[in-house]
Motif scaffolding. Structure first.
Motif, PDB file in Angstrom:
ATOM      1  N   ALA A 581      13.495  28.811  54.597  1.00 25.31           N
ATOM      2  CA  ALA A 581      12.884  29.960  55.269  1.00 25.31           C
ATOM      3  C   ALA A 581      11.428  29.683  55.629  1.00 25.31           C
ATOM      4  N   ASP A 582      10.683  29.063  54.715  1.00 23.62           N
ATOM      5  CA  ASP A 582       9.279  28.736  54.979  1.00 23.62           C
ATOM      6  C   ASP A 582       9.139  27.903  56.251  1.00 23.62           C
ATOM      7  N   LYS A 583       9.940  26.860  56.351  1.00 23.32           N
ATOM      8  CA  LYS A 583       9.791  25.926  57.463  1.00 23.32           C
ATOM      9  C   LYS A 583      10.270  26.532  58.781  1.00 23.32           C
ATOM     10  N   LEU A 584      11.331  27.302  58.727  1.00 20.99           N
ATOM     11  CA  LEU A 584      11.806  27.938  59.961  1.00 20.99           C
ATOM     12  C   LEU A 584      10.842  29.023  60.421  1.00 20.99           C
ATOM     13  N   TYR A 585      10.301  29.754  59.467  1.00 24.44           N
ATOM     14  CA  TYR A 585       9.356  30.817  59.810  1.00 24.44           C
ATOM     15  C   TYR A 585       8.069  30.232  60.373  1.00 24.44           C
ATOM     16  N   ALA A 586       7.613  29.140  59.787  1.00 29.26           N
ATOM     17  CA  ALA A 586       6.357  28.522  60.223  1.00 29.26           C
ATOM     18  C   ALA A 586       6.447  27.978  61.639  1.00 29.26           C
ATOM     19  N   GLU A 587       7.656  27.605  62.078  1.00 33.80           N
ATOM     20  CA  GLU A 587       7.821  27.013  63.407  1.00 33.80           C
ATOM     21  C   GLU A 587       7.784  28.042  64.526  1.00 33.80           C
ATOM     22  N   SER A 588       7.844  29.308  64.168  1.00 33.46           N
ATOM     23  CA  SER A 588       7.800  30.351  65.188  1.00 33.46           C
ATOM     24  C   SER A 588       6.354  30.622  65.581  1.00 33.46           C
ATOM     25  N   ASP A 590       4.783  32.896  67.239  1.00 33.82           N
ATOM     26  CA  ASP A 590       4.209  34.228  67.138  1.00 33.82           C
ATOM     27  C   ASP A 590       3.950  34.651  65.699  1.00 33.82           C
ATOM     28  N   ARG A 591       4.337  33.790  64.734  1.00 40.19           N
ATOM     29  CA  ARG A 591       4.110  34.146  63.338  1.00 40.19           C
ATOM     30  C   ARG A 591       3.079  33.248  62.671  1.00 40.19           C
ATOM     31  N   GLN A 592       2.540  32.289  63.405  1.00 43.73           N
ATOM     32  CA  GLN A 592       1.621  31.347  62.788  1.00 43.73           C
ATOM     33  C   GLN A 592       0.331  32.013  62.315  1.00 43.73           C
ATOM     34  N   GLN A 593      -0.060  33.098  62.956  1.00 46.56           N
ATOM     35  CA  GLN A 593      -1.288  33.774  62.534  1.00 46.56           C
ATOM     36  C   GLN A 593      -1.185  34.298  61.114  1.00 46.56           C
ATOM     37  N   LEU A 594       0.040  34.659  60.687  1.00 44.66           N
ATOM     38  CA  LEU A 594       0.219  35.107  59.300  1.00 44.66           C
ATOM     39  C   LEU A 594      -0.048  33.966  58.332  1.00 44.66           C
ATOM     40  N   PHE A 595       0.353  32.760  58.705  1.00 50.36           N
ATOM     41  CA  PHE A 595       0.068  31.612  57.857  1.00 50.36           C
ATOM     42  C   PHE A 595      -1.429  31.310  57.837  1.00 50.36           C
ATOM     43  N   ILE A 596      -2.071  31.507  58.979  1.00 51.63           N
ATOM     44  CA  ILE A 596      -3.515  31.286  59.037  1.00 51.63           C
ATOM     45  C   ILE A 596      -4.232  32.271  58.122  1.00 51.63           C
ATOM     46  N   ALA A 597      -3.792  33.531  58.165  1.00 50.26           N
ATOM     47  CA  ALA A 597      -4.390  34.539  57.284  1.00 50.26           C
ATOM     48  C   ALA A 597      -4.148  34.182  55.829  1.00 50.26           C
ATOM     49  N   LYS A 598      -2.985  33.659  55.530  1.00 54.27           N
ATOM     50  CA  LYS A 598      -2.660  33.292  54.153  1.00 54.27           C
ATOM     51  C   LYS A 598      -3.542  32.132  53.694  1.00 54.27           C
ATOM     52  N   LEU A 599      -3.839  31.226  54.596  1.00 57.89           N
ATOM     53  CA  LEU A 599      -4.702  30.094  54.258  1.00 57.89           C
ATOM     54  C   LEU A 599      -6.062  30.576  53.782  1.00 57.89           C
ATOM     55  N   ALA A 600      -6.563  31.622  54.431  1.00 59.83           N
ATOM     56  CA  ALA A 600      -7.890  32.130  54.083  1.00 59.83           C
ATOM     57  C   ALA A 600      -7.938  32.729  52.692  1.00 59.83           C
ATOM     58  N   THR A 601      -6.820  33.244  52.207  1.00 61.07           N
ATOM     59  CA  THR A 601      -6.815  33.888  50.890  1.00 61.07           C
ATOM     60  C   THR A 601      -6.223  33.007  49.810  1.00 61.07           C
ATOM     61  N   ASP A 602      -5.630  31.903  50.194  1.00 63.20           N
ATOM     62  CA  ASP A 602      -4.959  31.074  49.189  1.00 63.20           C
ATOM     63  C   ASP A 602      -5.048  29.598  49.576  1.00 63.20           C
ATOM     64  N   SER A 603      -6.256  29.149  49.879  1.00 60.01           N
ATOM     65  CA  SER A 603      -6.404  27.792  50.377  1.00 60.01           C
ATOM     66  C   SER A 603      -6.221  26.743  49.290  1.00 60.01           C
ATOM     67  N   ASN A 604      -6.197  27.168  48.021  1.00 59.78           N
ATOM     68  CA  ASN A 604      -5.884  26.191  46.977  1.00 59.78           C
ATOM     69  C   ASN A 604      -4.421  25.779  47.060  1.00 59.78           C
ATOM     70  N   LYS A 605      -3.528  26.747  47.364  1.00 59.01           N
ATOM     71  CA  LYS A 605      -2.110  26.418  47.488  1.00 59.01           C
ATOM     72  C   LYS A 605      -1.871  25.557  48.724  1.00 59.01           C
ATOM     73  N   TYR A 606      -2.568  25.888  49.818  1.00 52.63           N
ATOM     74  CA  TYR A 606      -2.439  25.113  51.043  1.00 52.63           C
ATOM     75  C   TYR A 606      -3.625  24.152  51.158  1.00 52.63           C
ATOM     76  N   ARG A 607      -3.833  23.377  50.112  1.00 56.74           N
ATOM     77  CA  ARG A 607      -4.996  22.488  50.045  1.00 56.74           C
ATOM     78  C   ARG A 607      -4.865  21.363  51.059  1.00 56.74           C
ATOM     79  N   TRP A 608      -5.977  21.109  51.761  1.00 56.18           N
ATOM     80  CA  TRP A 608      -6.044  20.007  52.711  1.00 56.18           C
ATOM     81  C   TRP A 608      -7.178  19.098  52.314  1.00 56.18           C
TER      82      TRP A 608
END
Length: 709
Positions: A581-588, A590-608
């Motif tokens: 579900a994560d990977k299919l949802y991320a590929e859409s 029109d939904r990428q902005q939600l992932f961007i918002a999540k990065l701002a609040t949880d950048s340790n989980k999405y560490r780069w």
């Protein structure tokens, strides 16, 4: 006396004539046998003609986006008739003039012998007057094209003697992906101890369309029992039609990778995962993996179509039944007797003890209470079990789905008229036992809930084509427009949502940027190989996402080894669903902005981690506000500070091991190999762990292992 002499003279004369005639016959027979035998044998053989079948080119199976999933590639056996008239005329002048250049060309094309070896081989065949000399087997189409341009060969068959026998080999370009569903050829030994190859999957279902219409070729028997084609006598075959499936190669890869990861980590025995398009019933991915004797995993069977006791995923049907028949609502209370209920001497238990005995029906569903579902089924349908079975019939669960695969199992849904119906059948069916359904059948029901109550027939083929022209197109088929009332549907959705928010799948979906709905299942396995008491469990999760506007439904079913470390559906199957579900949802898009918002609040989980300028470029491209505390031209890492991504310097020294966690493989290799370290890699994606801690002193040639995910 004179008469006697006259008679004897005549007798002797006749006898002498017979002897002379006999000697002539014997002499002629000896001459023919010893001196003309080969000639007459070849002449006799040449009179034997027969028709041989010419197989048509088999059609190709495509994914929905046009990728080839199964196709036929041609290959050739190359033979030479050294008695061809054009090759032998003028004492073989044409053969002798071209043999050197021909031998060199053969050596260059096949690269297995030098030119001298090929020349010797050809001269031997010519000297022995071979009529059907085998030069090379299984020549590829590219090699065959090059061969046709060689000296002598390009003069044609009559002058060169070269004969090409064309055959084909079935190829699946994507290897293991959906191999069983597409139609991996399956070899088995029959009763006569002969190896027989049999098609399965779509190759079997649509065999009559794919194989086309065979042609004919006239062949002549020559000396040695071999047959050569008669030029110009072919009846051309009609090539097979192409099948365009509903499968998506990318979704199939995501699904199979997620399933494989869990199967390997939990040493599971077999498993499957299916992704269905909610609105249409199209199967976008269907992965099947079984444990092989050597410890590897392969698509050995189509587990998605095999029936088993489903366990708690069937509780959705029990809940639908009592809600639709208006016996209860989800806010009604039910006493689960502290997770243990004795019915007619049988103790029905909950897998996990509830903190309280009195629950709402919604709470009992989200925490997967066996007692609650058994009580509901028994209390309201014991006097009229046929009414309960009618809901299975309305959901089309009493027969096969009719998907485009012939190996689908027939489900087992008991009814009161069966001899094996007993007092415990209803409560058992209430929480997933004494009923046999396939994962695909269960997915149909969950897909219908996601699809506003519309039950769709699952299907795998979009259309049939011939030479790019459409012959037939398959449309989505509705099996039941309304599996239940709108009010029942609303309550079902609330309960499925609650499972992922407060229930047995809470820990899996708590940090997801989208909302998923579904149900976990954990079933004791009793399949002939294992008994209930052997400690083997089947883990499952069925659901859909995103809740607000469902696009895909998905089911994951995994059979674990006895006494596996993990076996609950929420611990084994739900994580696979989440990864898909994560990977299919991320590929859409029109939904990428939600992932961007999540990065701002949880950048340790999405560490780069990576080179500073590149990290900035990524964040700016994504329109993410960030704090910059990184020096120019430095390696950096994105961390979370007060819900804001912050770029910080990543300490890099040539004397100490750097921290490469969060980096892509390219950056990590660049950094470590420039420090003269040897790197081993496992997995793909970003670096999640390294075998040597950051900050340790570097020894030249030191090996460091990286794990990616």
């Amino acid at each position: 006396m004179e008469i006697k002499k006259d008679i004897l003279w005549r007798v002797y004369l006749c006898f002498l004539g017979v002897v002379i005639l006999s000697l002539c016959v014997i002499g002629k027979a000896f001459y023919i046998q010893q001196f003309q035998g080969n000639y007459w044998k070849s002449l006799s053989d040449s009179l034997h003609l027969e028709y041989r079948t010419l197989d048509a080119d088999r059609g190709t199976i495509y994914s929905e986006d046009g990728s080839m999933l199964s196709t036929s590639i041609p290959f050739f056996d190359i033979r030479i008739d050294f008695m061809a008239d054009g090759l032998r005329e003028k004492d073989g002048k044409r053969f002798k003039e071209n043999i050197d250049s021909l031998s060199a060309g053969l050596s260059n094309i096949f690269n297995d012998k030098n030119a001298a070896a090929y020349k010797k081989l050809l001269e031997t065949g010519y000297r022995k007057k071979e009529r059907y000399f085998l030069l090379k087997k299984k020549v590829s189409f590219e090699q065959y094209q090059a061969l046709r341009e060689l000296p002598l060969v390009r003069l044609g068959r009559n002058k060169s003697g070269f004969i090409a026998e064309d055959m084909e080999k079935r190829l699946t370009p994507f290897g293991l992906l959906a191999n069983r569903t597409i139609g991996l050829s399956r070899a088995y030994i029959n009763n006569d101890k002969q190896v027989v190859t049999q098609n399965v999957g779509l190759e079997k279902t649509y065999d009559s369309l794919l194989k086309g219409v065979s042609g004919k070729r006239l062949v002549r028997r020559i000396s040695g029992g071999a047959f050569v084609p008669v030029e110009g006598s072919e009846i051309e075959p009609e090539n097979g039609k192409d099948i365009v499936t509903t499968l998506d190669v990318n979704i199939q890869d995501i699904t199979q990778t997620a399933l494989m990861r869990m199967m390997v980590s939990n040493e599971a025995l077999e498993g499957c995962a299916i992704v269905m398009e909610v609105a249409t019933g199209k199967i976008k991915a269907i992965a099947n993996l079984g444990l092989m004797p050597d410890g590897s995993y392969f698509e050995s069977d189509n587990y998605a179509l095999k029936t088993s006791e489903p366990g708690s995923t069937i509780k959705l049907i029990t809940l639908l039944s009592v809600l639709e028949d208006k016996y209860v609502t989800t806010s009604d209370m039910i006493d689960i007797n502290n997770g243990s209920w004795v019915l007619n001497g049988r103790n029905i238990r909950d897998a996990e003890k509830s903190p309280k005995s009195l629950l709402t029906i919604k709470e009992s569903f989200e925490h997967s209470s066996n007692v609650a579902m058994a009580k509901l089924a028994y209390t309201y349908y014991a006097k009229n079990p046929a009414q309960f079975i009618k809901h299975y019939q309305a959901l089309h669960l009493t027969g096969r789905t009719g998907i485009d695969l012939k190996e689908e199992f027939r489900p087992l849904v008991k009814n009161p008229s069966r001899k094996d119906w007993h007092l415990q059948t209803l409560p058992s069916m209430g929480f997933g036992y004494e009923v046999m359904l396939s994962p695909l059948q269960l997915l149909m029901v969950y897909n219908a809930v996601a699809n506003e109550g519309k039950l769709m027939k699952p299907y795998l083929v979009n259309r049939i084509e011939k030479d790019g022209n459409l012959l037939h197109e398959f449309e989505p088929q509705v099996l039941n427009n309304n599996i239940c009332s709108k009010e029942t549907l609303r309550q079902l959705k609330d309960c499925l949502n609650a499972v992922c928010i407060e229930g047995t799948a809470k820990s899996i979906f708590k940090d997801a940027v989208y909302h998923a709905a579904g149900k976990t299942g954990t079933t004791k396995v009793n399949d002939g190989k294992f008994k209930y008491g052997d400690g083997a469990y089947q883990s499952s999760f069925a659901g859909y996402f995103p809740v607000e506007n469902p696009k895909y439904s998905c089911i994951v079913v995994i059979k674990n080894k006895p006494r596996a470390a993990k076996y609950f559906g929420g611990a084994v199957a739900a994580p696979v669903f989440r990864e898909i579900a994560d990977k299919l949802y991320a590929e859409s898009a029109d939904r990428q902005q939600l992932f961007i918002a999540k990065l701002a609040t949880d950048s340790n989980k999405y560490r780069w981690s990576g080179y500073g300028s590149e990290l900035k470029n990524v964040l700016e491209t994504m329109n993410v506000q960030y704090a910059d505390s990184i020096a120019s031209g430095k390696w950096g890492v994105v961390i979370n500070s007060a819900y804001t991504p912050v770029l910080k310097d990543l300490s890099v020294s040539k004397q100490t091991i750097p921290d490469v966690k969060g980096m892509g493989l390219k950056d990590a290799l660049h950094l470590l190999e420039n420090m003269n370290m040897k790197v081993t890699v496992k997995g793909k994606g970003k670096v999640t762990s390294q075998s040597l801690d950051a900050g340790l002193a570097i020894n030249r040639g030191q090996i460091i292992a990286l794990e990616l995910n």
